[in-house]
Design a protein around this motif. Structure first.
Motif, PDB file in Angstrom:
ATOM      1  N   TRP A 282       0.933  -1.139  -0.085  1.00 16.56           N
ATOM      2  CA  TRP A 282       0.034   0.018  -0.143  1.00 16.56           C
ATOM      3  C   TRP A 282       0.933   1.184   0.149  1.00 16.56           C
ATOM      4  O   TRP A 282       1.488   1.607   0.810  1.00 16.56           O
ATOM      5  N   PHE A 283       0.937   1.852  -1.098  1.00 16.17           N
ATOM      6  CA  PHE A 283       1.799   3.097  -1.538  1.00 16.17           C
ATOM      7  C   PHE A 283       0.878   4.419  -1.052  1.00 16.17           C
ATOM      8  O   PHE A 283      -0.306   4.609  -1.719  1.00 16.17           O
ATOM      9  N   THR A 284       1.424   5.063   0.135  1.00 14.33           N
ATOM     10  CA  THR A 284       0.617   6.266   0.571  1.00 14.33           C
ATOM     11  C   THR A 284       1.433   7.426   0.245  1.00 14.33           C
ATOM     12  O   THR A 284       2.758   7.257   0.691  1.00 14.33           O
ATOM     13  N   GLY A 285       1.023   8.683   0.138  1.00 13.63           N
ATOM     14  CA  GLY A 285       1.463   9.916   0.029  1.00 13.63           C
ATOM     15  C   GLY A 285       0.939  10.954  -0.732  1.00 13.63           C
ATOM     16  O   GLY A 285      -0.068  10.710  -1.360  1.00 13.63           O
ATOM     17  N   LEU A 286       1.508  12.145  -0.873  1.00 11.93           N
ATOM     18  CA  LEU A 286       0.909  13.328  -1.523  1.00 11.93           C
ATOM     19  C   LEU A 286       0.789  12.939  -3.038  1.00 11.93           C
ATOM     20  O   LEU A 286       1.588  12.159  -3.408  1.00 11.93           O
ATOM     21  N   SER A 287      -0.018  13.704  -3.822  1.00  9.69           N
ATOM     22  CA  SER A 287       0.070  13.706  -5.140  1.00  9.69           C
ATOM     23  C   SER A 287       1.490  14.380  -5.504  1.00  9.69           C
ATOM     24  O   SER A 287       1.828  15.359  -5.369  1.00  9.69           O
ATOM     25  N   GLY A 288       1.933  13.358  -6.426  1.00  7.29           N
ATOM     26  CA  GLY A 288       3.305  13.967  -6.947  1.00  7.29           C
ATOM     27  C   GLY A 288       4.353  13.556  -6.273  1.00  7.29           C
ATOM     28  O   GLY A 288       5.696  13.572  -6.610  1.00  7.29           O
ATOM     29  N   ALA A 289       4.045  12.498  -5.181  1.00  4.96           N
ATOM     30  CA  ALA A 289       5.333  11.905  -4.479  1.00  4.96           C
ATOM     31  C   ALA A 289       6.026  11.087  -5.121  1.00  4.96           C
ATOM     32  O   ALA A 289       7.422  11.013  -4.844  1.00  4.96           O
ATOM     33  N   GLY A 290       5.327  10.476  -6.114  1.00  6.83           N
ATOM     34  CA  GLY A 290       5.927   9.116  -6.844  1.00  6.83           C
ATOM     35  C   GLY A 290       5.673   7.953  -6.352  1.00  6.83           C
ATOM     36  O   GLY A 290       6.028   6.837  -6.949  1.00  6.83           O
ATOM     37  N   LYS A 291       4.199   7.627  -5.818  1.00  8.31           N
ATOM     38  CA  LYS A 291       3.615   6.458  -5.726  1.00  8.31           C
ATOM     39  C   LYS A 291       3.572   5.568  -6.667  1.00  8.31           C
ATOM     40  O   LYS A 291       4.267   4.530  -6.756  1.00  8.31           O
ATOM     41  N   SER A 292       2.898   6.081  -7.820  1.00  6.84           N
ATOM     42  CA  SER A 292       2.737   5.271  -8.933  1.00  6.84           C
ATOM     43  C   SER A 292       4.106   4.973  -9.725  1.00  6.84           C
ATOM     44  O   SER A 292       4.217   3.801 -10.376  1.00  6.84           O
ATOM     45  N   THR A 293       4.772   5.680  -9.713  1.00  7.81           N
ATOM     46  CA  THR A 293       6.192   5.684 -10.502  1.00  7.81           C
ATOM     47  C   THR A 293       6.945   4.568  -9.885  1.00  7.81           C
ATOM     48  O   THR A 293       7.595   3.647 -10.533  1.00  7.81           O
ATOM     49  N   ILE A 294       6.855   4.659  -8.591  1.00  5.76           N
ATOM     50  CA  ILE A 294       7.890   3.542  -7.971  1.00  5.76           C
ATOM     51  C   ILE A 294       7.178   2.112  -8.189  1.00  5.76           C
ATOM     52  O   ILE A 294       7.671   1.271  -8.456  1.00  5.76           O
ATOM     53  N   ALA A 295       5.632   2.168  -7.866  1.00 10.73           N
ATOM     54  CA  ALA A 295       4.964   0.978  -7.974  1.00 10.73           C
ATOM     55  C   ALA A 295       5.310   0.286  -9.303  1.00 10.73           C
ATOM     56  O   ALA A 295       5.197  -0.889  -9.465  1.00 10.73           O
ATOM     57  N   ASN A 296       5.068   1.086 -10.204  1.00 10.83           N
ATOM     58  CA  ASN A 296       5.511   0.706 -11.764  1.00 10.83           C
ATOM     59  C   ASN A 296       6.654  -0.109 -11.855  1.00 10.83           C
ATOM     60  O   ASN A 296       6.742  -1.029 -12.549  1.00 10.83           O
ATOM     61  N   ARG A 297       7.697   0.694 -11.218  1.00  7.99           N
ATOM     62  CA  ARG A 297       8.919  -0.107 -11.509  1.00  7.99           C
ATOM     63  C   ARG A 297       9.182  -1.289 -10.461  1.00  7.99           C
ATOM     64  O   ARG A 297       9.725  -2.354 -11.014  1.00  7.99           O
ATOM     65  N   VAL A 298       8.457  -1.425  -9.308  1.00  3.78           N
ATOM     66  CA  VAL A 298       8.478  -2.501  -8.571  1.00  3.78           C
ATOM     67  C   VAL A 298       7.546  -3.669  -8.998  1.00  3.78           C
ATOM     68  O   VAL A 298       8.151  -4.648  -9.102  1.00  3.78           O
ATOM     69  N   GLU A 299       6.559  -3.420  -9.808  1.00  3.53           N
ATOM     70  CA  GLU A 299       5.697  -4.356 -10.481  1.00  3.53           C
ATOM     71  C   GLU A 299       6.527  -5.055 -11.755  1.00  3.53           C
ATOM     72  O   GLU A 299       6.740  -5.955 -11.840  1.00  3.53           O
ATOM     73  N   ALA A 300       7.190  -3.957 -12.453  1.00  2.00           N
ATOM     74  CA  ALA A 300       8.039  -4.615 -13.612  1.00  2.00           C
ATOM     75  C   ALA A 300       8.969  -5.766 -13.156  1.00  2.00           C
ATOM     76  O   ALA A 300       9.146  -6.354 -13.758  1.00  2.00           O
ATOM     77  N   ARG A 301       9.500  -5.272 -12.029  1.00  2.00           N
ATOM     78  CA  ARG A 301      10.627  -6.277 -11.597  1.00  2.00           C
ATOM     79  C   ARG A 301       9.961  -7.500 -10.964  1.00  2.00           C
ATOM     80  O   ARG A 301      10.543  -8.493 -11.351  1.00  2.00           O
ATOM     81  N   LEU A 302       9.055  -7.300 -10.388  1.00  2.00           N
ATOM     82  CA  LEU A 302       8.393  -8.403  -9.593  1.00  2.00           C
ATOM     83  C   LEU A 302       7.741  -9.370 -11.068  1.00  2.00           C
ATOM     84  O   LEU A 302       7.916 -10.524 -10.858  1.00  2.00           O
ATOM     85  N   HIS A 303       7.136  -8.622 -11.834  1.00  2.00           N
ATOM     86  CA  HIS A 303       6.719  -9.331 -13.058  1.00  2.00           C
ATOM     87  C   HIS A 303       7.982 -10.274 -13.990  1.00  2.00           C
ATOM     88  O   HIS A 303       7.651 -11.438 -14.408  1.00  2.00           O
ATOM     89  N   ALA A 304       9.006  -9.438 -14.146  1.00  2.00           N
ATOM     90  CA  ALA A 304      10.057 -10.065 -14.510  1.00  2.00           C
ATOM     91  C   ALA A 304      10.708 -11.435 -13.996  1.00  2.00           C
ATOM     92  O   ALA A 304      11.347 -12.353 -14.688  1.00  2.00           O
ATOM     93  N   SER A 305      10.230 -11.302 -12.474  1.00  2.00           N
ATOM     94  CA  SER A 305      11.192 -12.460 -11.932  1.00  2.00           C
ATOM     95  C   SER A 305      10.011 -13.620 -11.797  1.00  2.00           C
ATOM     96  O   SER A 305      10.207 -14.544 -10.935  1.00  2.00           O
ATOM     97  N   GLY A 306       8.804 -13.660 -12.332  1.00  2.00           N
ATOM     98  CA  GLY A 306       7.699 -14.562 -12.414  1.00  2.00           C
ATOM     99  C   GLY A 306       6.602 -14.349 -11.603  1.00  2.00           C
ATOM    100  O   GLY A 306       5.928 -15.383 -11.235  1.00  2.00           O
ATOM    101  N   HIS A 307       6.419 -13.264 -10.979  1.00  2.00           N
ATOM    102  CA  HIS A 307       5.305 -13.164 -10.017  1.00  2.00           C
ATOM    103  C   HIS A 307       4.343 -12.455 -10.763  1.00  2.00           C
ATOM    104  O   HIS A 307       4.361 -11.653 -11.554  1.00  2.00           O
ATOM    105  N   LEU A 308       2.971 -12.988 -10.460  1.00  2.00           N
ATOM    106  CA  LEU A 308       1.571 -12.593 -10.504  1.00  2.00           C
ATOM    107  C   LEU A 308       1.288 -11.254  -9.840  1.00  2.00           C
ATOM    108  O   LEU A 308       1.171 -11.336  -8.620  1.00  2.00           O
ATOM    109  N   THR A 309       1.154 -10.282 -10.512  1.00  2.00           N
ATOM    110  CA  THR A 309       1.012  -8.865  -9.840  1.00  2.00           C
ATOM    111  C   THR A 309      -0.177  -7.976 -10.686  1.00  2.00           C
ATOM    112  O   THR A 309      -0.753  -8.326 -11.566  1.00  2.00           O
ATOM    113  N   TYR A 310      -0.618  -7.148  -9.833  1.00  2.00           N
ATOM    114  CA  TYR A 310      -1.601  -6.016 -10.159  1.00  2.00           C
ATOM    115  C   TYR A 310      -1.557  -4.788  -9.485  1.00  2.00           C
ATOM    116  O   TYR A 310      -1.601  -4.796  -8.145  1.00  2.00           O
TER     117      TYR A 310
END
Length: 199
Positions: free
Chosen positions: A34-62
């Motif tokens: 659960w990523f929480t923080g102000l608008s513009g803090a970077g929540k979605s950008t970080i989550a996107n990078r984390v998901e991409a790396r989890l996906h690349a390592s074979g994890h099912l994510t959303y």
């Protein structure tokens, strides 16, 4: 079969396939990040990078992202405190269902109030709930203003905007704290992935 106290005419069915079985099938441990923080803090950008790396390592994510959710599941809600609370309640329930399916769910919501985040954590039930505070000082988040929302809020076009005319209550003891004014996206993603791996 369980009777729900709030609606005595409703009951849950005892299905054979348990959440644990789904997780075993996927060979992963479901969790809610659960990523929480102000608008513009970077929540979605970080989550996107984390998901991409989890996906690349074979994890099912959303990823359940705030804007996407408000364009669909929560499009009937505004931004007063009650509607924010309902927005978080709905997303928390969906995240739990996805975790029951064995998925690693990344939630990106401002979720400004501690009490609502606590409700989300309780909703997660048996699933690992990781509170990630993505921090940026208001001046930094406002300077980024990638969507132009702060400018609209300052002009009064947007009401109840977190950080301007609605408060943000930072977590008192988050599982992970990331200050994006001094941390790169890669460093932030590494921090999240290291925590997940160690736990």
């Amino acid at each position: 079969m369980t009777i729900e106290a709030s609606a005595p005419h409703l009951c849950t069915h005892g299905f054979q396939v348990a959440p644990e079985s789904r997780a075993q099938l996927l060979r992963q441990t479901p969790a809610i990040l659960w990523f929480t923080g102000l608008s513009g803090a970077g929540k979605s950008t970080i989550a996107n990078r984390v998901e991409a790396r989890l996906h690349a390592s074979g994890h099912l994510t959303y990823v359940l992202d705030g804007d996407s959710v408000r364009l669909g599941l929560c499009k009937d809600l505004g931004f007063c405190n009650d509607d924010r609370r309902e927005n978080i309640r709905r997303v928390a329930e969906v995240a739990k269902l996805m975790a029951d399916a064995g998925i690693v769910v990344l939630v990106c919501l401002i979720s400004p109030f501690r009490s609502d985040r606590e409700i989300a954590k309780c909703t997660a039930g048996q699933h690992k709930f990781v509170e990630i505070h993505v921090h940026a000082p208001l001046a930094v988040a406002e300077a980024r203003d990638t969507k132009g929302l702060y400018r609209l809020a300052r002009r009064g076009v947007i009401q109840n905007f977190t950080g301007i005319d609605s408060p943000y209550e930072p977590p008192t003891a988050p599982d992970i704290f990331i200050d994006t004014s001094s941390t790169s996206i890669n460093e932030a993603a590494n921090t999240v992935l290291a925590w997940v791996k160690s736990h």
